[in-house]
Design a protein around this motif. Structure first.
Motif, PDB file in Angstrom:
ATOM      1  N   LEU A   5      -1.072   4.759  11.795  1.00  0.00           N
ATOM      2  CA  LEU A   5      -2.201   4.121  12.476  1.00  0.00           C
ATOM      3  C   LEU A   5      -2.200   4.435  13.969  1.00  0.00           C
ATOM      4  O   LEU A   5      -3.252   4.699  14.550  1.00  0.00           O
ATOM      5  CB  LEU A   5      -2.178   2.608  12.237  1.00  0.00           C
ATOM      6  CG  LEU A   5      -2.510   2.172  10.815  1.00  0.00           C
ATOM      7  CD1 LEU A   5      -2.221   0.690  10.629  1.00  0.00           C
ATOM      8  CD2 LEU A   5      -3.952   2.493  10.469  1.00  0.00           C
ATOM      9  N   MET A   6      -1.027   4.423  14.605  1.00  0.00           N
ATOM     10  CA  MET A   6      -0.941   4.762  16.023  1.00  0.00           C
ATOM     11  C   MET A   6      -1.455   6.184  16.264  1.00  0.00           C
ATOM     12  O   MET A   6      -2.214   6.429  17.208  1.00  0.00           O
ATOM     13  CB  MET A   6       0.495   4.629  16.510  1.00  0.00           C
ATOM     14  CG  MET A   6       0.666   4.917  18.005  1.00  0.00           C
ATOM     15  SD  MET A   6       2.415   4.962  18.482  1.00  0.00           S
ATOM     16  CE  MET A   6       2.928   6.472  17.676  1.00  0.00           C
ATOM     17  N   VAL A   9       0.856  -1.189   0.000  1.00  0.00           N
ATOM     18  CA  VAL A   9       0.000   0.000   0.000  1.00  0.00           C
ATOM     19  C   VAL A   9       0.894   1.241   0.000  1.00  0.00           C
ATOM     20  O   VAL A   9       1.908   1.280   0.698  1.00  0.00           O
ATOM     21  CB  VAL A   9      -0.984  -0.017   1.197  1.00  0.00           C
ATOM     22  CG1 VAL A   9      -0.261   0.122   2.518  1.00  0.00           C
ATOM     23  CG2 VAL A   9      -2.035   1.059   1.048  1.00  0.00           C
ATOM     24  N   THR A  10       0.534   2.228  -0.813  1.00  0.00           N
ATOM     25  CA  THR A  10       1.293   3.478  -0.841  1.00  0.00           C
ATOM     26  C   THR A  10       0.773   4.412   0.248  1.00  0.00           C
ATOM     27  O   THR A  10      -0.326   4.209   0.784  1.00  0.00           O
ATOM     28  CB  THR A  10       1.170   4.180  -2.208  1.00  0.00           C
ATOM     29  OG1 THR A  10      -0.201   4.547  -2.408  1.00  0.00           O
ATOM     30  CG2 THR A  10       1.656   3.289  -3.345  1.00  0.00           C
ATOM     31  N   LEU A  11       1.540   5.440   0.549  1.00  0.00           N
ATOM     32  CA  LEU A  11       1.095   6.398   1.558  1.00  0.00           C
ATOM     33  C   LEU A  11      -0.206   7.054   1.140  1.00  0.00           C
ATOM     34  O   LEU A  11      -1.111   7.220   1.955  1.00  0.00           O
ATOM     35  CB  LEU A  11       2.166   7.463   1.817  1.00  0.00           C
ATOM     36  CG  LEU A  11       1.735   8.499   2.852  1.00  0.00           C
ATOM     37  CD1 LEU A  11       1.649   7.872   4.240  1.00  0.00           C
ATOM     38  CD2 LEU A  11       2.652   9.694   2.864  1.00  0.00           C
ATOM     39  N   SER A  36       6.220   1.879   4.379  1.00  0.00           N
ATOM     40  CA  SER A  36       6.937   0.858   5.141  1.00  0.00           C
ATOM     41  C   SER A  36       6.083   0.440   6.332  1.00  0.00           C
ATOM     42  O   SER A  36       5.162   1.155   6.747  1.00  0.00           O
ATOM     43  CB  SER A  36       8.277   1.408   5.630  1.00  0.00           C
ATOM     44  OG  SER A  36       8.064   2.442   6.583  1.00  0.00           O
ATOM     45  N   ARG A  37       6.409  -0.696   6.898  1.00  0.00           N
ATOM     46  CA  ARG A  37       5.686  -1.154   8.095  1.00  0.00           C
ATOM     47  C   ARG A  37       5.779  -0.119   9.191  1.00  0.00           C
ATOM     48  O   ARG A  37       4.799   0.160   9.884  1.00  0.00           O
ATOM     49  CB  ARG A  37       6.259  -2.492   8.567  1.00  0.00           C
ATOM     50  CG  ARG A  37       5.970  -3.642   7.627  1.00  0.00           C
ATOM     51  CD  ARG A  37       6.759  -4.884   8.011  1.00  0.00           C
ATOM     52  NE  ARG A  37       6.399  -5.404   9.317  1.00  0.00           N
ATOM     53  CZ  ARG A  37       5.526  -6.370   9.522  1.00  0.00           C
ATOM     54  NH1 ARG A  37       4.914  -6.920   8.496  1.00  0.00           N
ATOM     55  NH2 ARG A  37       5.256  -6.795  10.726  1.00  0.00           N
ATOM     56  N   GLU A  38       6.979   0.473   9.344  1.00  0.00           N
ATOM     57  CA  GLU A  38       7.177   1.483  10.382  1.00  0.00           C
ATOM     58  C   GLU A  38       6.288   2.705  10.140  1.00  0.00           C
ATOM     59  O   GLU A  38       5.655   3.217  11.065  1.00  0.00           O
ATOM     60  CB  GLU A  38       8.652   1.906  10.392  1.00  0.00           C
ATOM     61  CG  GLU A  38       8.963   3.037  11.349  1.00  0.00           C
ATOM     62  CD  GLU A  38      10.389   3.538  11.206  1.00  0.00           C
ATOM     63  OE1 GLU A  38      10.828   4.249  12.119  1.00  0.00           O
ATOM     64  OE2 GLU A  38      11.059   3.242  10.201  1.00  0.00           O
ATOM     65  N   ARG A  39       6.241   3.162   8.892  1.00  0.00           N
ATOM     66  CA  ARG A  39       5.436   4.347   8.592  1.00  0.00           C
ATOM     67  C   ARG A  39       3.953   4.047   8.771  1.00  0.00           C
ATOM     68  O   ARG A  39       3.210   4.854   9.333  1.00  0.00           O
ATOM     69  CB  ARG A  39       5.719   4.831   7.165  1.00  0.00           C
ATOM     70  CG  ARG A  39       5.195   6.224   6.903  1.00  0.00           C
ATOM     71  CD  ARG A  39       5.626   6.766   5.571  1.00  0.00           C
ATOM     72  NE  ARG A  39       5.495   8.215   5.544  1.00  0.00           N
ATOM     73  CZ  ARG A  39       5.552   8.943   4.445  1.00  0.00           C
ATOM     74  NH1 ARG A  39       5.776   8.373   3.276  1.00  0.00           N
ATOM     75  NH2 ARG A  39       5.421  10.251   4.503  1.00  0.00           N
TER      76      ARG A  39
END
Length: 98
Positions: free
Chosen positions: A88-89, A10-12, A80-83
């Motif tokens: 989401l957080m 998925v893109t930003l 990225s998973r981190e982004r």
């Protein structure tokens, strides 16, 4: 048949669109507009995603990357998973998602 490309990254801009469709209050997207000039690459956003990205930026969900030229959004890059986790957080912390 519709192809949702469930196995694709998925893109930003896609992530922001998903969150906006899920969490934006009525009228918020229109009020946000689509001006992404605060980001050095804001013009790279797809036309369909610009209101969602602007809303997400206004809500503090996306902030861009600090670079010498300014804030870089990287709208079309795979999230990225981190982004994705950070966005989401923030959405949960701000009560946009529950």
């Amino acid at each position: 048949a519709l192809d949702f490309a469930a196995d694709e990254p998925v893109t930003l801009e896609q992530l922001a669109t998903i969150l906006g469709r899920l969490g934006a209050a009525p009228g918020e997207l229109g009020a946000a507009g689509s001006d992404l000039s605060a980001f050095v690459d804001g013009a790279d956003a797809s036309e369909w995603s610009a209101p969602y990205l602007k809303w997400a930026a206004d809500k503090g969900l996306v902030e861009g990357y600090d670079e010498p030229a300014g804030k870089r959004l990287a709208p079309g890059e795979n999230a990225s998973r981190e982004r994705a986790a950070t966005v989401l957080m923030r959405a949960f912390d701000k009560g946009i998602l529950k």
